[in-house]
Design a protein around this motif. Structure first.
Motif, PDB file in Angstrom:
ATOM      1  N   ARG A  19     -25.093  71.352  30.130  1.00 38.50           N
ATOM      2  CA  ARG A  19     -25.143  70.026  30.742  1.00 38.50           C
ATOM      3  C   ARG A  19     -23.719  69.578  31.081  1.00 38.50           C
ATOM      4  NH1 ARG A  19     -30.206  69.311  30.469  1.00 38.50           N
ATOM      5  NH2 ARG A  19     -31.451  69.259  28.591  1.00 38.50           N
ATOM      6  N   MET A  20     -23.540  69.195  32.327  1.00 36.28           N
ATOM      7  CA  MET A  20     -22.258  68.682  32.783  1.00 36.28           C
ATOM      8  C   MET A  20     -22.504  67.369  33.515  1.00 36.28           C
ATOM      9  SD  MET A  20     -20.032  71.915  34.056  1.00 36.28           S
ATOM     10  CE  MET A  20     -18.694  70.839  34.396  1.00 36.28           C
ATOM     11  N   PRO A  21     -22.183  66.286  32.861  1.00 38.46           N
ATOM     12  CA  PRO A  21     -22.390  65.003  33.551  1.00 38.46           C
ATOM     13  C   PRO A  21     -21.429  64.872  34.732  1.00 38.46           C
ATOM     14  CG  PRO A  21     -21.243  64.667  31.490  1.00 38.46           C
ATOM     15  CD  PRO A  21     -21.631  66.118  31.531  1.00 38.46           C
ATOM     16  N   LEU A  22     -21.901  64.291  35.777  1.00 36.72           N
ATOM     17  CA  LEU A  22     -21.105  64.111  36.982  1.00 36.72           C
ATOM     18  C   LEU A  22     -20.204  62.892  36.808  1.00 36.72           C
ATOM     19  CD1 LEU A  22     -21.180  65.779  39.535  1.00 36.72           C
ATOM     20  CD2 LEU A  22     -22.435  63.946  40.612  1.00 36.72           C
ATOM     21  N   ARG A  23     -18.907  63.085  36.965  1.00 37.14           N
ATOM     22  CA  ARG A  23     -17.962  61.981  36.836  1.00 37.14           C
ATOM     23  C   ARG A  23     -17.669  61.409  38.219  1.00 37.14           C
ATOM     24  NH1 ARG A  23     -12.779  63.091  33.378  1.00 37.14           N
ATOM     25  NH2 ARG A  23     -12.464  61.028  34.241  1.00 37.14           N
ATOM     26  N   HIS A  24     -17.869  60.143  38.343  1.00 35.73           N
ATOM     27  CA  HIS A  24     -17.546  59.469  39.598  1.00 35.73           C
ATOM     28  C   HIS A  24     -16.140  58.897  39.454  1.00 35.73           C
ATOM     29  CE1 HIS A  24     -21.515  59.775  41.352  1.00 35.73           C
ATOM     30  NE2 HIS A  24     -22.035  59.428  40.186  1.00 35.73           N
TER      31      HIS A  24
END
Length: 118
Positions: A16-21
């Motif tokens: 799991r790699m959360p998307l960084r905005h």
């Protein structure tokens, strides 16, 4: 190998790699640069209008700078009135030179020169 692709990856083994905005805030990001520029500007003192000295040598324009010690020695400003208001002709080191310039302007160009002490 084909069965692994068909059945996919188990959900508990997925990475799991959360998307960084990233939000670019130029005011906040450049605040240190802005602060430094303002601090440097305050350290330089107030702006003073000094016309550039330009001379032409061998068909080249040469810009000269005025030394601060020279500016401190100037005592009188020569001003001529024109249709747009007042125009500063220059400054002199003493009253004698200012009077000579004013006299020559009156004789040659029929213009009145006001001498202001600095």
């Amino acid at each position: 190998m084909a069965r692994a692709f068909r059945s996919g990856v188990e959900t508990n083994k997925k990475v799991r790699m959360p998307l960084r905005h990233r939000v670019w805030q130029p005011i906040r990001d450049l605040q240190s640069l802005t602060t430094r520029a303002q601090r440097t500007g305050k350290g330089m003192g107030p702006l003073v209008e000094v016309p550039a000295l330009v001379r032409i040598e061998n068909e080249h324009w040469i810009f000269e700078r005025i030394d601060q010690t020279t500016l401190n020695q100037l005592t009188h400003r020569l001003v001529v009135a024109n249709e747009h208001g007042e125009q500063t002709l220059g400054v002199t080191e003493n009253l004698h030179v200012a009077l000579e310039v004013a006299k020559r302007m009156a004789e040659l160009e029929q213009r009145v020169v006001m001498i202001q002490p600095l």
